[in-house]
Design a protein around this motif. Structure first.
Motif, short mmCIF file in Angstrom:
data_model
loop_
_atom_site.label_atom_id
_atom_site.label_comp_id
_atom_site.label_asym_id
_atom_site.label_seq_id
_atom_site.Cartn_x
_atom_site.Cartn_y
_atom_site.Cartn_z
N THR A 41 1.29 -0.87 0.17
CA THR A 41 -0.17 -0.25 -0.48
C THR A 41 0.84 0.84 -0.35
O THR A 41 1.65 1.37 0.94
N ILE A 96 -1.28 -5.24 5.17
CA ILE A 96 -2.81 -4.50 6.48
C ILE A 96 -4.16 -4.98 6.51
O ILE A 96 -3.92 -6.54 5.59
N TRP A 130 -4.96 4.01 2.96
CA TRP A 130 -5.45 2.26 3.18
C TRP A 130 -6.53 3.12 1.61
O TRP A 130 -6.33 2.34 1.61
#
Length: 208
Positions: A41, A96, A130
Motif C-alpha cells: 500500500t 494491512i 489505505w
C-alpha cells in the motif's frame, strides 16, 4: 491490491498533486517511479500532505471525508515510540489488516497484543492512505482505529485520544450533510468499542 504505480495514478486522479501544491510530474518524480513495480500500500507521508487535508480525498457515497471539529490538532499527532516511519514523501506498508478480531479491545490493550504478533499499528496517515486505495474496507460496524498516532504532551505523557476512521452519522455537531461520509475522529485510549477494530500491518519500507 493494485500495483504501486497504479496506486500513484489513483492518487493523482483524486487530486493529490493539487493538495500538495505541485504538478503531477513533480509528484510522480518524488515517488521514484522506477521503484513502483511492486505491491503493498502506497502511503502519503504527512510531511507531503497533512492527514487533516488528506482525509478530504476520502469518498463514500459521493461524500468527502472530514475530521471532527474537536480534533483540529490532528497534525500534532505523531508516531508512537517503536514505530519508525520512513522519512520520504511516499513509502510502502505491507500486509494491512483492519483488526476485526480486536474489536471491543481498547487501544491500550491492543498495542501489546499487536506487538506480540510481530506486527505494527497504523498511523492515521497510513489508515487514510489505505482507504484511498481500498474504500470498501470502511463498512458500517467494521471500522478501525489507528493507534500508532498519538499527541505528546509537554509533560512527556501522551494525550489520551487515539485517532480512528469510521462513518459519520450526521450528528448535529458534524452536520446532516455528512451522514454516511468517512469520518476521522477519536476515542479514549482506555475505551472499548464493539464496532472499531485496531488496524495493523506487517511492516513499513521505503520505495527505493
Amino acid at each position: 491490491m493494485a500495483f504501486l504505480v497504479d496506486q500513484l495514478d489513483r492518487l493523482l486522479d483524486l487530486g493529490l498533486a493539487d493538495l500538495a501544491g505541485v504538478d503531477e510530474e513533480t509528484l510522480a518524480d518524488r515517488a521514484e517511479g522506477e521503484a513502483l513495480a511492486g505491491s503493498g500500500t502506497l502511503v502519503v507521508h504527512p510531511s507531503l500532505i497533512r492527514p487533516s487535508t488528506l482525509a478530504t480525498l476520502l469518498q463514500r457515497k459521493g461524500k468527502p471525508g472530514y475530521v471532527v471539529p474537536d480534533m483540529s490538532d490532528l497534525c500534532d499527532f505523531t508516531p508512537i515510540d517503536g514505530v519508525e516511519v520512513p522519512l520520504t514523501p511516499f513509502y510502502v506498508l505491507d500486509g494491512i489488516d483492519r483488526g476485526d478480531d480486536l474489536r471491543d479491545w481498547s487501544p491500550d490493550e491492543a498495542l501489546p497484543e499487536i506487538a506480540s504478533r510481530g506486527r505494527t499499528p497504523l498511523t492515521i496517515s497510513e489508515g487514510i492512505s489505505w482507504l484511498l486505495q481500498r474504500p470498501e474496507m470502511l463498512e458500517p460496524n467494521h471500522c478501525f482505529m489507528t493507534i500508532a498516532s498519538r499527541k505528546p504532551k509537554k509533560t512527556g505523557a501522551l494525550d489520551k485520544r487515539t485517532p480512528g476512521i469510521w462513518i459519520g452519522g450526521g450528528s448535529p455537531r458534524d452536520g446532516k450533510e455528512r451522514d454516511g461520509a468517512p469520518k476521522v475522529g477519536w476515542c479514549w485510549s482506555g475505551n472499548r468499542h464493539s464496532w472499531l477494530g485496531i488496524a495493523s500491518a506487517d511492516g513499513r519500507r521505503p520505495l527505493a
